[in-house]
Design an enzyme around this catalytic site. Structure first.
Site, PDB file in Angstrom:
ATOM      1  N   LYS A   1       0.733  -1.220  -0.232  1.00  0.00           N
ATOM      2  CA  LYS A   1       0.081   0.093  -0.119  1.00  0.00           C
ATOM      3  C   LYS A   1       0.866   1.260  -0.091  1.00  0.00           C
ATOM      4  O   LYS A   1       2.053   1.059   0.302  1.00  0.00           O
ATOM      5  CB  LYS A   1      -0.979  -0.035   1.149  1.00  0.00           C
ATOM      6  CG  LYS A   1      -2.049  -1.175   1.106  1.00  0.00           C
ATOM      7  CD  LYS A   1      -2.857  -1.028   2.391  1.00  0.00           C
ATOM      8  CE  LYS A   1      -4.103  -2.103   2.142  1.00  0.00           C
ATOM      9  NZ  LYS A   1      -4.772  -2.088   3.330  1.00  0.00           N
TER      10      LYS A   1
ATOM     11  N   TYR B   1     -12.487  -2.364  -3.761  1.00  0.00           N
ATOM     12  CA  TYR B   1     -13.021  -2.527  -2.097  1.00  0.00           C
ATOM     13  C   TYR B   1     -14.348  -2.316  -2.134  1.00  0.00           C
ATOM     14  O   TYR B   1     -15.124  -1.878  -1.277  1.00  0.00           O
ATOM     15  CB  TYR B   1     -12.514  -1.177  -1.225  1.00  0.00           C
ATOM     16  CG  TYR B   1     -10.941  -1.440  -0.799  1.00  0.00           C
ATOM     17  CD1 TYR B   1     -10.683  -2.727  -0.125  1.00  0.00           C
ATOM     18  CD2 TYR B   1      -9.801  -0.665  -0.874  1.00  0.00           C
ATOM     19  CE1 TYR B   1      -9.167  -2.831   0.278  1.00  0.00           C
ATOM     20  CE2 TYR B   1      -8.845  -1.032  -0.662  1.00  0.00           C
ATOM     21  CZ  TYR B   1      -8.374  -1.841   0.144  1.00  0.00           C
ATOM     22  OH  TYR B   1      -7.055  -2.330   0.603  1.00  0.00           O
TER      23      TYR B   1
ATOM     24  N   ASN C   1      -1.826  -0.384   7.292  1.00  0.00           N
ATOM     25  CA  ASN C   1      -1.328  -1.758   7.427  1.00  0.00           C
ATOM     26  C   ASN C   1      -0.601  -2.173   6.493  1.00  0.00           C
ATOM     27  O   ASN C   1      -0.527  -3.465   6.305  1.00  0.00           O
ATOM     28  CB  ASN C   1      -2.590  -2.476   7.944  1.00  0.00           C
ATOM     29  CG  ASN C   1      -3.806  -2.376   6.861  1.00  0.00           C
ATOM     30  OD1 ASN C   1      -3.589  -1.928   5.857  1.00  0.00           O
ATOM     31  ND2 ASN C   1      -4.823  -3.042   7.242  1.00  0.00           N
TER      32      ASN C   1
ATOM     33  N   HIS D   1      -2.016  -5.414   1.317  1.00  0.00           N
ATOM     34  CA  HIS D   1      -3.140  -6.026   0.758  1.00  0.00           C
ATOM     35  C   HIS D   1      -2.880  -7.369   0.326  1.00  0.00           C
ATOM     36  O   HIS D   1      -1.771  -7.663  -0.354  1.00  0.00           O
ATOM     37  CB  HIS D   1      -3.852  -5.330  -0.363  1.00  0.00           C
ATOM     38  CG  HIS D   1      -5.051  -6.020  -0.640  1.00  0.00           C
ATOM     39  ND1 HIS D   1      -6.308  -5.996  -0.044  1.00  0.00           N
ATOM     40  CD2 HIS D   1      -5.213  -6.830  -1.828  1.00  0.00           C
ATOM     41  CE1 HIS D   1      -6.874  -6.987  -0.897  1.00  0.00           C
ATOM     42  NE2 HIS D   1      -6.480  -7.239  -1.826  1.00  0.00           N
TER      43      HIS D   1
ATOM     44  N   GLU E   1      -9.239  -9.696  -8.361  1.00  0.00           N
ATOM     45  CA  GLU E   1      -8.616  -9.033  -7.879  1.00  0.00           C
ATOM     46  C   GLU E   1      -7.246  -8.897  -8.913  1.00  0.00           C
ATOM     47  O   GLU E   1      -6.895  -7.892  -9.486  1.00  0.00           O
ATOM     48  CB  GLU E   1      -7.793  -8.904  -6.535  1.00  0.00           C
ATOM     49  CG  GLU E   1      -8.880  -8.577  -5.620  1.00  0.00           C
ATOM     50  CD  GLU E   1      -8.629  -8.695  -4.019  1.00  0.00           C
ATOM     51  OE1 GLU E   1      -7.481  -9.025  -4.003  1.00  0.00           O
ATOM     52  OE2 GLU E   1      -9.543  -8.317  -3.277  1.00  0.00           O
TER      53      GLU E   1
HETATM   54  P1  IDP Z   1      -7.900  -7.078   4.973  1.00  0.00           P
HETATM   55  O1  IDP Z   1      -7.181  -5.892   4.459  1.00  0.00           O
HETATM   56  O2  IDP Z   1      -7.176  -7.679   6.166  1.00  0.00           O
HETATM   57  O3  IDP Z   1      -8.416  -8.107   4.111  1.00  0.00           O
HETATM   58  P2  IDP Z   1     -10.667  -5.913   5.414  1.00  0.00           P
HETATM   59  O4  IDP Z   1     -11.533  -6.175   6.442  1.00  0.00           O
HETATM   60  O5  IDP Z   1     -10.794  -6.360   4.008  1.00  0.00           O
HETATM   61  O6  IDP Z   1      -9.281  -6.110   5.752  1.00  0.00           O
HETATM   62  O7  IDP Z   1     -10.384  -4.284   4.933  1.00  0.00           O
HETATM   63  C1  IDP Z   1      -9.963  -3.754   4.229  1.00  0.00           C
HETATM   64  C2  IDP Z   1      -8.688  -2.443   4.654  1.00  0.00           C
HETATM   65  O8  IDP Z   1      -9.725  -1.435   5.048  1.00  0.00           O
HETATM   66  C3  IDP Z   1      -7.984  -2.941   5.778  1.00  0.00           C
HETATM   67  O9  IDP Z   1      -7.033  -3.497   5.238  1.00  0.00           O
HETATM   68  C4  IDP Z   1      -7.625  -1.621   6.252  1.00  0.00           C
HETATM   69  O10 IDP Z   1      -6.943  -0.828   5.537  1.00  0.00           O
HETATM   70  C5  IDP Z   1      -9.157  -0.852   6.002  1.00  0.00           C
HETATM   71  N1  IDP Z   1     -10.036  -1.155   7.370  1.00  0.00           N
HETATM   72  C6  IDP Z   1     -10.859  -2.311   7.536  1.00  0.00           C
HETATM   73  N2  IDP Z   1     -11.497  -2.075   8.460  1.00  0.00           N
HETATM   74  C7  IDP Z   1     -11.290  -0.856   9.092  1.00  0.00           C
HETATM   75  C8  IDP Z   1     -11.712  -0.073  10.134  1.00  0.00           C
HETATM   76  O11 IDP Z   1     -12.581  -0.435  10.930  1.00  0.00           O
HETATM   77  N3  IDP Z   1     -11.241   1.288  10.303  1.00  0.00           N
HETATM   78  C9  IDP Z   1     -10.572   1.738   9.256  1.00  0.00           C
HETATM   79  N4  IDP Z   1     -10.029   1.162   8.341  1.00  0.00           N
HETATM   80  C10 IDP Z   1     -10.323  -0.201   8.162  1.00  0.00           C
HETATM   81 MG    MG Z   2     -10.043  -7.886   2.426  1.00  0.00          MG
END
Ligand code: IDP
Ligand code: MG
Length: 153
Positions: A12, A52, A115, A118, A130
């Site tokens: 990212k 997303y 984080n 992805h 994807e």
């Molecule tokens: P993942 O990346 O581990 O698959 P997902 O639930 O698919 O997680 O969420 C996609 C991305 O959205 C996460 O990597 C993070 O950057 C962001 N995200 C997910 N949940 C939250 C939240 O509650 N607050 C802010 N950002 C979030």
């Molecule tokens: Mg995800």
């Protein structure tokens, strides 16, 4: 050897800015996964909404979209035995604060909204969707790594 899979992975914008591309690529290479595609690119608002799609109606989507479009990403496709699940395990939990040391998010992140990486989830069809969203078929390379006979029984 059980079935080879391909998975979509992306460093990212925070990971690119922090100079973590090489470290992250090294981890997957060292594990034995095979890089079959990779490019530095910019995600626009439309691609963010498609990628997303499952999160478009969530309260955090606007922040997520601003972040993921804020600078270049490094998009990749990795191939290997159970590659989708193995990459998810190596990434750690969605929130770096919950991620074990030794995982990418556990070693390089502190905050949910930054984080670093992805990776496609294990839901059927996610990885293929994807990969197709980010890469044309002719950008994916079919080849053998020289160590494959030593990586797989
Ligand atoms: P993942 O990346 O581990 O698959 P997902 O639930 O698919 O997680 O969420 C996609 C991305 O959205 C996460 O990597 C993070 O950057 C962001 N995200 C997910 N949940 C939250 C939240 O509650 N607050 C802010 N950002 C979030
Ligand atoms: Mg995800």
């Amino acid at each position: 050897m059980s079935e080879l899979e391909r998975t979509f992975v992306m460093v990212k914008p925070d990971g690119v800015q922090r100079g973590l591309i090489g470290e992250i690529v090294s981890r997957f290479e060292d594990r034995g996964l095979k890089l079959v595609a990779g490019k530095v690119m910019q995600i626009d608002d439309e691609l963010a909404r498609e990628h997303y799609a499952e999160h478009v109606d969530k309260p955090f989507f606007d922040d997520l979209s601003s972040f993921i479009t804020s600078g270049p990403v490094f998009a990749m496709v990795w191939e290997g035995q159970a590659a989708v699940a193995q990459v998810r395990t190596m990434m750690g939990e969605t929130d770096p604060a919950d991620s074990a040391p030794g995982t990418i998010r556990g070693d390089f992140g502190l905050d949910l909204g930054r984080n670093v990486i992805h990776g496609s989830d294990t839901e059927e069809g996610s990885a293929a969707r994807e990969i197709n969203l980010f890469f044309d078929a002719d950008e994916l390379q079919d080849y053998e790594r020289i160590d494959e006979p030593w990586l797989y029984e």
